[in-house]
Structures are given as structure tokens and as C-alpha cells.
Scaffold this active site. Structure first.
Site, short mmCIF file in Angstrom:
data_model
loop_
_atom_site.label_atom_id
_atom_site.label_comp_id
_atom_site.label_asym_id
_atom_site.label_seq_id
_atom_site.Cartn_x
_atom_site.Cartn_y
_atom_site.Cartn_z
N SER A 44 0.89 -1.28 0.01
CA SER A 44 0.06 -0.02 -0.08
C SER A 44 0.84 1.21 0.03
CB SER A 44 -1.08 -0.13 1.08
OG SER A 44 -1.97 0.78 1.12
N ASP A 156 -5.48 -3.38 -2.98
CA ASP A 156 -4.71 -2.99 -1.75
C ASP A 156 -4.15 -4.49 -1.24
OD1 ASP A 156 -3.28 -2.20 0.43
OD2 ASP A 156 -5.00 -0.53 0.88
#
Length: 234
Positions: A44, A156
Site C-alpha cells: 500500500s 490493496d
């Protein structure tokens, strides 16, 4: 760049949204202390900062990349895609700051994790195309649209693993980790940690009340005995 099998210092960077900018400060502190990681694993926001570091960007340029894009600009909204924002529309920012197009062109090795939304499994990238895996790892569901790469629908990586130390285990003499934990996570951890303590206090209070009750009973019994002793016998 020829990859080594063992490294001196590995750096792990967690996810954390905008809090991931804290990774830049950690890298700055490490550089000032003369510590230079030679391999990075990120997810991320940590994937973005890790890629910048592996590409050789200064901490000042990293901050520019975090602050320059107007995330919720109308030009970034998605059309006919799941998610509020179109992740693919941010690729030109990466191209502007990260000139390398493949992992093999980076100054140091980089591992990036993303979630395959079709299989529910974590995917780790460390070779081939660079920018799309970075965007995929940052694509928080419902806010950013998933990224399609090699038939995989990617989002993600923090969904499954928000601290990807596994790619570095057994490869580094030392591993330094930076976790940009959210306030909610910290609150949940504190709540979990405080629960046994609360139970302990409750038990202590119960024991205190029980002890007071027993003490009062003993005092009453002693008083009755004293009264009986003082009563004349006929």
C-alpha cells in the site's frame, strides 16, 4: 541489476493511507544515522515509498509525490469501474517521479504485495513491470478501482497482509520495520490489551467486598461472645 541472495539490512514498510508519509521520515532518520537498507518490502503506502526509495529518490522528492496529486480531483473519478477513483489515472504521477519501468532497473531490490480479488490470495511482485503493481498495492477497495494485470484483479495488499516481512525472512542479517498503524487499530489493540486488566480489577473488587463481609461477620461473632461472657449466670 543482479540480485543477491543475502542482504545486510532489509526494510519493511506497512500500509496506512496518508499516514504512510511517516515512512519518509523514517528513511530520512535512517540515512542520517548512516543506515542504508539494501532491500525493501512494502505494501500500500509502504509500496509507494519503498519504490521511491529503491528508485533513488530523495526524501524531498518523495514528499512532493505524496502532496502533488489532488486525489479527489474530478479528473480522477472513475467511470464504468468499481471504486470512486480510477487508479489507472494516477500512473502518470509515478512515471514523472519514478523513471524506471521495471524492478530490474531499480537501485535495490523491491518486493510489493497486492491482493488478488478473484482468489482472495496475496500476490508478491519483485520482477517485471513496476508501476502497475505499485498502483494495485495502493488501491484501497471502494475508494480506488482495482488494477488488472496478467489476468489478475488486484487491490490493496494490506487487506491480507499490512506488514509484509515474509519476503525478507532468511535473506537479511537485520530487518527494520516501520508500521504506520491507524488510530482505530491502536484503539482495538489497547482495548484487547486492557480487557484482562479490567477483569483483574473486577475480580479484585469482588474479593475486597467478600473480605469485608467476612470481617464484619467475624466482628459480630466476637461481639456476641463478649456479651455472653459479661452476662451474669444464675
Amino acid at each position: 541489476m543482479k540480485r543477491k541472495e543475502h542482504y545486510k539490512v532489509g526494510l519493511v514498510l506497512s500500509g496506512g493511507g496518508f499516514r504512510g508519509a511517516a515512512h519518509i521520515g523514517v528513511i530520512k532518520a535512517l540515512e542520517e544515522a548512516g543506515i542504508h537498507p539494501d532491500v525493501v518490502s512494502g505494501v500500500s503506502a509502504g509500496a509507494l515509498v519503498g519504490a521511491c526509495y529503491a528508485a533513488g529518490l530523495s526524501t524531498e522528492r518523495m514528499l512532493e509525490l505524496f502532496s502533488k496529486p489532488k486525489i479527489f480531483s474530478l479528473a480522477h473519478y472513475s467511470y464504468n469501474k468499481p471504486g470512486l477513483l480510477d487508479t489507472d489515472k494516477f500512473v502518470h504521477y509515478l512515471n514523472e517521479y519514478i523513471p524506471q519501468s521495471a524492478y530490474e532497473e531499480l537501485n535495490i531490490p523491491l518486493y510489493i504485495c497486492a491482493t488478488n480479488m478473484l482468489t482472495g490470495k496475496l500476490v508478491t511482485f519483485h520482477s517485471g513491470e513496476l508501476n502497475k503493481p505499485i498502483l494495485a498495492s495502493c488501491a484501497f477497495p471502494f475508494v480506488f478501482s482495482p488494477v488488472w494485470l496478467d489476468g489478475q484483479c488486484l487491490s490493496d495488499g494490506g487487506i491480507i497482509n499490512n506488514f509484509p516481512v515474509e519476503p525478507l525472512i532468511g535473506k537479511c542479517q537485520k530487518i527494520i520495520g516501520e508500521c504506520a498503524a491507524t488510530r482505530a487499530a491502536a484503539t482495538n489493540n489497547n482495548t484487547a490489551n486492557n480487557t484482562p486488566t479490567a477483569n483483574k480489577h473486577t475480580n479484585n473488587n469482588n474479593n475486597t467486598h467478600a473480605n469485608k463481609k467476612n470481617t464484619n461477620k467475624a466482628r459480630a461473632k466476637a461481639t456476641r461472645r463478649q456479651a455472653n461472657a459479661n452476662t451474669p449466670q444464675y
